[in-house]
Every structure is written in structure tokens, then in C-alpha cells.
Design a protein around this motif. Sequence first.
Motif, PDB file in Angstrom:
ATOM      1  N   ALA A   3     -21.897  -8.067 -41.057  1.00 28.52           N
ATOM      2  CA  ALA A   3     -21.908  -6.401 -41.107  1.00 28.52           C
ATOM      3  C   ALA A   3     -21.072  -5.787 -42.206  1.00 28.52           C
ATOM      4  CB  ALA A   3     -21.740  -5.987 -39.784  1.00 28.52           C
ATOM      5  N   ILE A   4     -21.524  -4.819 -42.528  1.00 29.17           N
ATOM      6  CA  ILE A   4     -20.314  -4.121 -43.624  1.00 29.17           C
ATOM      7  C   ILE A   4     -19.239  -3.743 -42.788  1.00 29.17           C
ATOM      8  CG2 ILE A   4     -21.326  -1.720 -42.873  1.00 29.17           C
ATOM      9  CD1 ILE A   4     -21.164  -0.835 -45.721  1.00 29.17           C
ATOM     10  N   PRO A   5     -18.057  -4.004 -43.483  1.00 29.47           N
ATOM     11  CA  PRO A   5     -16.779  -3.952 -43.014  1.00 29.47           C
ATOM     12  C   PRO A   5     -16.485  -2.526 -42.540  1.00 29.47           C
ATOM     13  CG  PRO A   5     -16.424  -4.976 -45.115  1.00 29.47           C
ATOM     14  CD  PRO A   5     -17.803  -4.588 -45.109  1.00 29.47           C
ATOM     15  N   ASP A   6     -15.588  -2.498 -41.437  1.00 23.77           N
ATOM     16  CA  ASP A   6     -15.293  -1.103 -40.753  1.00 23.77           C
ATOM     17  C   ASP A   6     -14.388  -0.251 -41.537  1.00 23.77           C
ATOM     18  OD1 ASP A   6     -16.935  -1.361 -38.426  1.00 23.77           O
ATOM     19  OD2 ASP A   6     -15.229  -2.144 -37.191  1.00 23.77           O
ATOM     20  N   TRP A   7     -13.514  -1.066 -42.313  1.00 20.44           N
ATOM     21  CA  TRP A   7     -12.831  -0.222 -43.303  1.00 20.44           C
ATOM     22  C   TRP A   7     -13.510   0.365 -44.449  1.00 20.44           C
ATOM     23  CZ3 TRP A   7     -12.129  -1.932 -48.317  1.00 20.44           C
ATOM     24  CH2 TRP A   7     -12.701  -3.115 -48.542  1.00 20.44           C
ATOM     25  N   LEU A   8     -14.567   0.029 -44.709  1.00 22.07           N
ATOM     26  CA  LEU A   8     -15.494   0.593 -45.617  1.00 22.07           C
ATOM     27  C   LEU A   8     -16.065   2.176 -45.343  1.00 22.07           C
ATOM     28  CD1 LEU A   8     -17.361  -1.950 -47.602  1.00 22.07           C
ATOM     29  CD2 LEU A   8     -15.465  -0.651 -48.714  1.00 22.07           C
ATOM     30  N   LEU A   9     -16.297   2.133 -43.765  1.00 17.19           N
ATOM     31  CA  LEU A   9     -17.011   3.314 -43.140  1.00 17.19           C
ATOM     32  C   LEU A   9     -15.817   4.261 -43.110  1.00 17.19           C
ATOM     33  CD1 LEU A   9     -19.035   1.221 -40.627  1.00 17.19           C
ATOM     34  CD2 LEU A   9     -19.466   1.791 -43.189  1.00 17.19           C
ATOM     35  N   ARG A  10     -15.833   5.334 -44.332  1.00 18.22           N
ATOM     36  CA  ARG A  10     -14.701   6.071 -44.247  1.00 18.22           C
ATOM     37  C   ARG A  10     -15.077   7.441 -43.723  1.00 18.22           C
ATOM     38  NH1 ARG A  10      -9.997   3.996 -44.030  1.00 18.22           N
ATOM     39  NH2 ARG A  10      -8.887   5.671 -45.079  1.00 18.22           N
ATOM     40  N   HIS A  11     -16.199   7.564 -43.584  1.00 20.09           N
ATOM     41  CA  HIS A  11     -17.207   9.286 -43.446  1.00 20.09           C
ATOM     42  C   HIS A  11     -17.902   9.112 -42.042  1.00 20.09           C
ATOM     43  CE1 HIS A  11     -16.633   8.605 -48.123  1.00 20.09           C
ATOM     44  NE2 HIS A  11     -16.099   9.605 -47.774  1.00 20.09           N
ATOM     45  N   GLN A  12     -18.397  10.224 -41.932  1.00 20.07           N
ATOM     46  CA  GLN A  12     -19.233  10.302 -40.761  1.00 20.07           C
ATOM     47  C   GLN A  12     -20.295  11.539 -40.959  1.00 20.07           C
ATOM     48  OE1 GLN A  12     -16.842  11.845 -37.360  1.00 20.07           O
ATOM     49  NE2 GLN A  12     -16.125   9.674 -36.985  1.00 20.07           N
ATOM     50  N   VAL A  13     -21.582  11.044 -40.514  1.00 24.58           N
ATOM     51  CA  VAL A  13     -22.518  12.010 -40.830  1.00 24.58           C
ATOM     52  C   VAL A  13     -23.389  12.009 -39.400  1.00 24.58           C
ATOM     53  CG1 VAL A  13     -22.866  11.404 -43.071  1.00 24.58           C
ATOM     54  CG2 VAL A  13     -24.400  10.285 -41.631  1.00 24.58           C
ATOM     55  N   LEU A  14     -24.180  13.178 -39.215  1.00 26.62           N
ATOM     56  CA  LEU A  14     -25.099  13.368 -38.328  1.00 26.62           C
ATOM     57  C   LEU A  14     -26.502  13.185 -38.524  1.00 26.62           C
ATOM     58  CD1 LEU A  14     -23.870  16.695 -36.659  1.00 26.62           C
ATOM     59  CD2 LEU A  14     -23.815  14.356 -35.703  1.00 26.62           C
ATOM     60  N   THR A  66     -30.644   3.641 -37.080  1.00 23.82           N
ATOM     61  CA  THR A  66     -32.143   4.335 -37.353  1.00 23.82           C
ATOM     62  C   THR A  66     -32.094   5.526 -38.095  1.00 23.82           C
ATOM     63  OG1 THR A  66     -32.791   3.257 -35.121  1.00 23.82           O
ATOM     64  CG2 THR A  66     -34.030   5.155 -36.079  1.00 23.82           C
ATOM     65  N   CYS A  67     -32.483   5.321 -39.336  1.00 33.23           N
ATOM     66  CA  CYS A  67     -32.575   6.558 -40.288  1.00 33.23           C
ATOM     67  C   CYS A  67     -33.947   6.467 -41.186  1.00 33.23           C
ATOM     68  CB  CYS A  67     -31.138   6.527 -40.956  1.00 33.23           C
ATOM     69  SG  CYS A  67     -31.208   8.161 -41.847  1.00 33.23           S
ATOM     70  N   PRO A  68     -35.052   6.457 -40.743  1.00 39.10           N
ATOM     71  CA  PRO A  68     -36.353   6.437 -41.546  1.00 39.10           C
ATOM     72  C   PRO A  68     -36.358   7.543 -42.605  1.00 39.10           C
ATOM     73  CG  PRO A  68     -37.083   7.183 -39.481  1.00 39.10           C
ATOM     74  CD  PRO A  68     -35.533   6.708 -39.559  1.00 39.10           C
ATOM     75  N   ALA A  69     -37.314   7.211 -43.625  1.00 37.13           N
ATOM     76  CA  ALA A  69     -37.414   8.524 -44.723  1.00 37.13           C
ATOM     77  C   ALA A  69     -37.876   9.279 -44.129  1.00 37.13           C
ATOM     78  CB  ALA A  69     -38.686   7.907 -45.650  1.00 37.13           C
ATOM     79  N   GLY A  70     -37.677  10.574 -44.335  1.00 38.98           N
ATOM     80  CA  GLY A  70     -37.917  11.984 -43.824  1.00 38.98           C
ATOM     81  C   GLY A  70     -36.872  12.455 -42.620  1.00 38.98           C
ATOM     82  N   SER A  71     -36.064  11.422 -42.320  1.00 34.86           N
ATOM     83  CA  SER A  71     -35.044  12.004 -41.590  1.00 34.86           C
ATOM     84  C   SER A  71     -33.900  13.074 -42.104  1.00 34.86           C
ATOM     85  CB  SER A  71     -34.161  10.746 -41.082  1.00 34.86           C
ATOM     86  OG  SER A  71     -34.928   9.814 -40.155  1.00 34.86           O
ATOM     87  N   ARG A  72     -33.491  13.805 -41.075  1.00 40.08           N
ATOM     88  CA  ARG A  72     -32.360  14.765 -41.507  1.00 40.08           C
ATOM     89  C   ARG A  72     -31.011  14.270 -41.204  1.00 40.08           C
ATOM     90  NH1 ARG A  72     -34.460  20.237 -39.384  1.00 40.08           N
ATOM     91  NH2 ARG A  72     -34.182  19.068 -37.384  1.00 40.08           N
ATOM     92  N   VAL A  73     -30.384  14.466 -42.364  1.00 33.77           N
ATOM     93  CA  VAL A  73     -28.972  14.164 -42.458  1.00 33.77           C
ATOM     94  C   VAL A  73     -27.888  14.946 -42.717  1.00 33.77           C
ATOM     95  CG1 VAL A  73     -27.154  12.264 -43.475  1.00 33.77           C
ATOM     96  CG2 VAL A  73     -29.489  11.601 -43.166  1.00 33.77           C
ATOM     97  N   VAL A  74     -26.988  15.241 -41.954  1.00 39.95           N
ATOM     98  CA  VAL A  74     -26.080  16.456 -42.200  1.00 39.95           C
ATOM     99  C   VAL A  74     -24.587  15.846 -42.329  1.00 39.95           C
ATOM    100  CG1 VAL A  74     -24.760  18.420 -41.010  1.00 39.95           C
ATOM    101  CG2 VAL A  74     -27.133  17.797 -40.323  1.00 39.95           C
ATOM    102  N   ILE A  75     -24.105  16.319 -43.749  1.00 45.30           N
ATOM    103  CA  ILE A  75     -22.733  15.610 -44.254  1.00 45.30           C
ATOM    104  C   ILE A  75     -21.988  17.045 -44.337  1.00 45.30           C
ATOM    105  CG2 ILE A  75     -21.426  14.681 -45.807  1.00 45.30           C
ATOM    106  CD1 ILE A  75     -24.253  13.454 -46.899  1.00 45.30           C
ATOM    107  N   GLY A  76     -21.099  17.250 -43.417  1.00 45.52           N
ATOM    108  CA  GLY A  76     -20.325  18.392 -43.557  1.00 45.52           C
ATOM    109  C   GLY A  76     -21.186  19.537 -43.189  1.00 45.52           C
ATOM    110  N   ASP A  77     -21.150  20.640 -43.971  1.00 46.60           N
ATOM    111  CA  ASP A  77     -21.921  21.617 -43.840  1.00 46.60           C
ATOM    112  C   ASP A  77     -23.430  21.586 -44.370  1.00 46.60           C
ATOM    113  OD1 ASP A  77     -21.050  22.080 -45.973  1.00 46.60           O
ATOM    114  OD2 ASP A  77     -20.253  24.329 -45.799  1.00 46.60           O
TER     115      ASP A  77
END
Length: 104
Positions: A3-14, A66-77
Motif C-alpha cells: 500500500a501507499i505509505p502513510d507518510w505520503l498521505l499528507r492531505h484530507q478530502v471529503l 471508493t471514488c468512481p468517475a462522476g463522484s464529488r470530491v471536496v478539497i478545502g472549500d
Amino acid sequence: MGAIPDWLLRHQVLIEPLTGEGPFGPEYGEQTLVRCFVDAKRRLVRDAEGAEVISETTIFMPLDTTCPAGSRVVIGDRASTVITAARRDGGGLPTPDHLEVVLQ
């Protein structure tokens, strides 16, 4: 590597995963907070139909997200729509397995 290392996962998205089409347009699943790596770089990509579109952001997240094409992603505002999502699975090779999501 697995799996992708945890130390690379520096951000959060909804993420609101696309679940289908309803009588009033797209329908989305429950919002989920996901740790990820955000690369805010404009680039030219192809959508699911093969048309060239401009992507503003690429997100790298755990492979089981789970994030298929057409999904909505919120980064910050800022809310964006997923153009494409690609599973990057090395099949046991020493690579960082992840889900690569391209946003409008």
C-alpha cells in the motif's frame, strides 16, 4: 512495498461517491473523509468517453477507496468532480499501490 505509505498521505478530502442517476440528476453516497496526497497541477487528460479535458488536480489515495468517475470530491472549500479514477496495483511488485483520481 504494498500500500501507499502513510507518510505520503499528507492531505484530507471529503468524497461523495457517485451511486447512480436519479430522477433529479446524479445521486451520491455518504460523505467519507479520506487521507490522501493532493497534486494541484493543471494538465490535459482524457475522460471516460475519450474527450480531452483539463484537470486541475490529481489525488493519490489508498487502493481500497471508493471514488468512481462522476463522484464529488471536496478539497478545502472547493468541490470538484472526478474525471477518471485508475487503480495502480503492482500485483505484488514493490510499488506503492494506490488509487489515482483526476479532478476537473
